[in-house]
Design an enzyme around this catalytic site. Structure first.
Site, PDB file in Angstrom:
ATOM      1  N   HIS A   1      -7.452  -1.889  -0.897  1.00  0.00           N
ATOM      2  CA  HIS A   1      -7.626  -3.298  -1.294  1.00  0.00           C
ATOM      3  C   HIS A   1      -7.936  -4.094  -0.024  1.00  0.00           C
ATOM      4  O   HIS A   1      -7.029  -4.404   0.753  1.00  0.00           O
ATOM      5  CB  HIS A   1      -6.349  -3.849  -1.935  1.00  0.00           C
ATOM      6  CG  HIS A   1      -5.976  -3.164  -3.220  1.00  0.00           C
ATOM      7  ND1 HIS A   1      -6.337  -3.656  -4.457  1.00  0.00           N
ATOM      8  CD2 HIS A   1      -5.265  -2.027  -3.470  1.00  0.00           C
ATOM      9  CE1 HIS A   1      -5.866  -2.852  -5.409  1.00  0.00           C
ATOM     10  NE2 HIS A   1      -5.220  -1.848  -4.832  1.00  0.00           N
TER      11      HIS A   1
ATOM     12  N   HIS B   1      -0.235  -7.733   1.376  1.00  0.00           N
ATOM     13  CA  HIS B   1       0.117  -9.089   0.939  1.00  0.00           C
ATOM     14  C   HIS B   1       0.749  -9.784   2.135  1.00  0.00           C
ATOM     15  O   HIS B   1       1.211  -9.114   3.074  1.00  0.00           O
ATOM     16  CB  HIS B   1       1.133  -9.043  -0.209  1.00  0.00           C
ATOM     17  CG  HIS B   1       0.613  -8.386  -1.445  1.00  0.00           C
ATOM     18  ND1 HIS B   1      -0.263  -8.992  -2.308  1.00  0.00           N
ATOM     19  CD2 HIS B   1       0.833  -7.143  -1.950  1.00  0.00           C
ATOM     20  CE1 HIS B   1      -0.549  -8.177  -3.299  1.00  0.00           C
ATOM     21  NE2 HIS B   1       0.086  -7.038  -3.107  1.00  0.00           N
TER      22      HIS B   1
ATOM     23  N   ASP C   1      -3.778   3.557  -1.247  1.00  0.00           N
ATOM     24  CA  ASP C   1      -3.489   2.346  -2.024  1.00  0.00           C
ATOM     25  C   ASP C   1      -3.043   1.231  -1.075  1.00  0.00           C
ATOM     26  O   ASP C   1      -2.041   0.547  -1.315  1.00  0.00           O
ATOM     27  CB  ASP C   1      -2.456   2.579  -3.131  1.00  0.00           C
ATOM     28  CG  ASP C   1      -2.487   1.430  -4.154  1.00  0.00           C
ATOM     29  OD1 ASP C   1      -3.291   0.495  -3.987  1.00  0.00           O
ATOM     30  OD2 ASP C   1      -1.693   1.467  -5.113  1.00  0.00           O
TER      31      ASP C   1
END
Ligand code: DOR
Ligand code: ZN
Length: 456
Positions: free
Chosen positions: A68, A319, A315
């Site tokens: 991500h 954040h 993965d």
């Protein structure tokens, strides 16, 4: 293919090279960004530049199929530059970027806009997934533009399509099959999770453990069963993301034995960590699917060693630390960075004699390249791209997230002692990471598009 030039661009000498025929001591000849031969040093052609690998191990450039990068409007978590720097620092030459961004990547227009921004920022090879678009007809445009695959989140669909409806999901699978596009699946049953969240929230009880319990193993098993039963007798390309339970792992392995074209990945956190960590680091360890029991973790290791697991993927889900420490546990986002810890963790198992280097390279390079059709990648052989990851197998160090390139400077692996460190990375024959430092410029990475299937 040999080196048909008398003076080649680059020779890497004094290396231990992991090829498909085992470990070879010698050198790699590189010209025009490609490997042209692997030979004992005395047989290498003359090179414009020669670099001594100091006896280090040279692996094919590693490929992370589940990253991500967060750019465009979640840049406070990560952006194309910081995320791909983290990839290089962690030994990955290629990443596939997830589409659950803001805005979502779910149309050709949005993918084009994303690629345009990425082209000026990336330092690693980067491919892009799309979410399922509102109209399945849009999939053809997305494919033509270069989407590497399509991602569906069954627990949190990120699409206007009603993927809870078996007929809709089946039709979508049919369209993807006709387009020869791969579907990657976050397999957790939405209703089971929503019911549990509602139940625990109504009881006004919350703790890291309780939040974790809202994603039980059955949610994964149920979703995997549903998808597998839908595709029996059909042949879409399907890849299950971050499988975290032994039962789902064996269901998928069994489906493979029966001839279905399914593959699956596991993450380092499900291999190395268990739910007890929630008691130590709390919400920092929230991830979906959640950390499981130690017995489950050990079962996944067995499946990794026997070869039924196809891929290990980070993965990498960064954040902001502030978000991970939110006082309302239900508001804490799931996930943490993984690009800079995945390789050292697995190399540590190699150093301990628990994992073979061949298996490591299969799950981090060769299989990802095959499954996602990254032609010319994943293997060190003449004719392949000179994307290479150089590893010092003697280097011991303690994982320290404050030194990450990722903007997410925390890790559930912080403080863990590991053996084996990526020390150099080459991308198309260019040195782009040296002794942990990224030495290439933003925009020097390449946007990847899937190759056409091999004929025959
Ligand atoms: O832990 C997770 N984080 N799991 C997901 O499926 C999504 C990801 C994210 O985007 O943060
Ligand atoms: Zn993810």
């Amino acid at each position: 293919m040999g080196c048909d030039h008398t003076l080649i661009d680059l020779a890497l000498v004094n290396a231990r090279i992991l090829t498909d025929h085992g470990l070879i001591k010698g050198g790699i000849a590189i010209n025009d960004g490609k490997i042209c031969s692997i030979d004992p040093e005395e047989h290498l052609p003359k090179a414009f530049t020669t670099i001594n690998m100091q006896g280090n191990l040279v692996l094919p450039g590693l490929i992370d199929v589940h990253t991500h990068l967060r750019d465009l409007n979640l840049e406070h978590k990560e952006d194309f530059y910081s995320g791909t720097c983290a990839a290089l620092a962690g030994g990955f030459t290629t990443v596939l970027d997830m589409p659950n961004t803001v805005p979502l990547t779910d149309s050709a227009l949005r993918l084009q806009a994303k690629m345009a921004v990425a082209s000026g920022r990336i330092v690693a090879n980067t491919g892009f997934y799309t979410c399922l678009p509102a109209e399945v007809t849009e999939l053809k445009r997305l494919k033509d533009l270069g989407a590497m695959g399509c991602k569906v989140y069954l627990h949190n669909p990120h699409t206007m399509l009603d993927v809870d409806d078996d007929n809709v999901l089946l039709h979508t699978l049919q369209v993807l099959e006709d387009l020869d596009m791969i579907l990657t699946i976050h397999a957790e049953d939405r209703y089971l999770i929503e019911d549990l969240v509602a139940k625990f929230q109504a009881a006004a009880t919350s703790s890291p453990r309780i939040r974790s319990k809202t994603h039980p193993p059955q949610a994964e098993v149920k979703a995997v069963q549903r998808v597998l039963s839908l595709i029996r007798g059909r042949c879409p390309r399907l890849h299950f993301c971050h499988i975290s339970t032994g039962k789902a792992s064996s269901l998928i392995s069994q489906a493979k034995v029966e001839g279905l074209s399914v593959t699956y990945e596991v993450t380092p956190h499900h291999l190395f960590l268990s739910e007890t960590l929630l008691g130590k680091v709390g919400s920092l360890a929230f991830v979906e699917p959640p950390l499981r029991r130690s017995t489950t973790r050990r079962g996944l290791w067995r499946d990794l060693l026997t070869g039924s697991i196809d891929v290990v993927a980070s993965d990498h889900a960064p954040h902001a630390l502030k978000e991970k420490r939110h006082s309302d546990l239900w508001a804490v986002p799931s996930g943490f960075p993984g690009l800079e810890t995945t390789l050292p963790l697995l190399l540590t198992m190699v150093a301990r004699g628990k994992l073979s280097l061949e298996r490591l390279v299969a799950v981090l390079a060769r299989n990802p390249a095959r499954i996602f059709r990254l032609d010319g990648k994943g293997v060190i052989a003449a004719g392949f791209d000179a994307d290479l990851t150089v590893v010092d197998m003697d280097k011991e160090f303690i994982i320290d997230s404050s030194a990450f390139y990722s903007k997410a400077k925390y890790s559930p692996f912080d403080g863990m002692k590991v053996v084996g460190q990526p020390v150099q990375v080459f991308l198309g024959g260019n040195l782009v990471m040296d002794k942990g430092e990224v030495v290439s410029k933003p925009g020097s990475g390449t946007i990847l598009r899937p190759s056409l299937p091999a004929v025959g």
